[in-house]
Scaffold this active site. Structure first.
Site, short mmCIF file in Angstrom:
data_model
loop_
_atom_site.label_atom_id
_atom_site.label_comp_id
_atom_site.label_asym_id
_atom_site.label_seq_id
_atom_site.Cartn_x
_atom_site.Cartn_y
_atom_site.Cartn_z
N SER A 124 6.57 5.66 -5.47
CA SER A 124 6.23 6.01 -3.88
C SER A 124 6.60 4.80 -3.11
O SER A 124 6.45 5.26 -2.02
CB SER A 124 4.80 6.36 -3.92
OG SER A 124 4.04 5.20 -4.16
N LYS A 161 0.05 1.78 -1.09
CA LYS A 161 0.54 2.76 -0.31
C LYS A 161 0.38 1.73 1.17
O LYS A 161 -0.31 0.66 1.11
CB LYS A 161 -0.18 3.78 0.36
CG LYS A 161 -0.13 4.79 -0.90
CD LYS A 161 1.16 5.43 -1.05
CE LYS A 161 1.32 6.70 -2.16
NZ LYS A 161 1.23 6.18 -3.46
#
Length: 200
Positions: A124, A161
């Site tokens: 990600s 993230k």
């Protein structure tokens, strides 16, 4: 020379001369290299380096300076815990979460708060250079700024993230154009990523 204390500069110069010439510099050569006028000052620094266990000298010989590399490595590195999994409700550094340790330069650790390494799973964050299998070096800190890369706890799993605090929600943005952001009302921020290690 780069800004550093004289003792560090002397030690680095000795190592450099040993690598390049195969023998250590004289005290006068050290004086010239680190811009000291007094040989007695250099002798004082050498004595302190010897007391620290990072060099060894033979007082009967003018150039007999031995660098104790194993001692140096041990003194200049410190282990931080490697966290394999993160469990909700338990401290991030609980014994059951720690899988291994990872050595970092002590100067790096000294300038940070509590550090740990987290194994990255998934892709990600590939567009920012964080790949599956990497070790993210994380500073344990729940106070982060918009745009910083964080480790956030969502339920019983940790995710890495980019953090954005919007008006009514938190956006955890992946760095992978094929993935959508995670939108949550609140989440626990464990820390921020301050470095990445990749084993080749």
């Amino acid at each position: 020379m780069a800004r550093q204390n004289k003792q560090e500069a002397i030690y680095e110069f000795i190592k450099e001369q040993l690598r390049e010439k195969g023998y250590p510099p004289s005290v006068r050569e050290i004086c010239n290299a680190v811009e000291l006028r007094s040989t007695s000052t250099v002798h004082g620094h050498l004595k302190r380096l010897e007391e620290k266990g990072v060099i060894r000298r033979d007082p009967t010989k003018p150039r007999a300076i031995e660098v104790l590399e194993h001692s140096i490595m041990k003194k200049e590195m410190v282990d931080i815990p490697v966290v394999g999994t993160v469990t909700a409700g338990k401290p991030i550094l609980a014994v059951e979460n720690i899988e291994d340790t990872f050595a970092l330069p002590i100067n790096y650790v000294r300038n940070k708060k509590q550090l740990f390494a987290l194994k990255i799973k998934g892709d990600s964050m590939i567009d920012t250079g964080i790949l599956d299998g990497d070790l993210a070096i994380v500073e344990k800190n729940n106070s982060v700024l918009n745009g910083e890369i964080v480790v956030a706890l969502l339920g019983d799993r940790a995710t890495v993230k980019r953090f954005f605090k919007e008006k009514d929600y938190i956006r955890l943005q992946p760095e992978n154009e094929t993935m959508e952001p995670i939108i949550v009302k609140q989440c626990e921020i464990i820390g921020k990523v301050v470095g990445v290690y990749r084993k080749y």
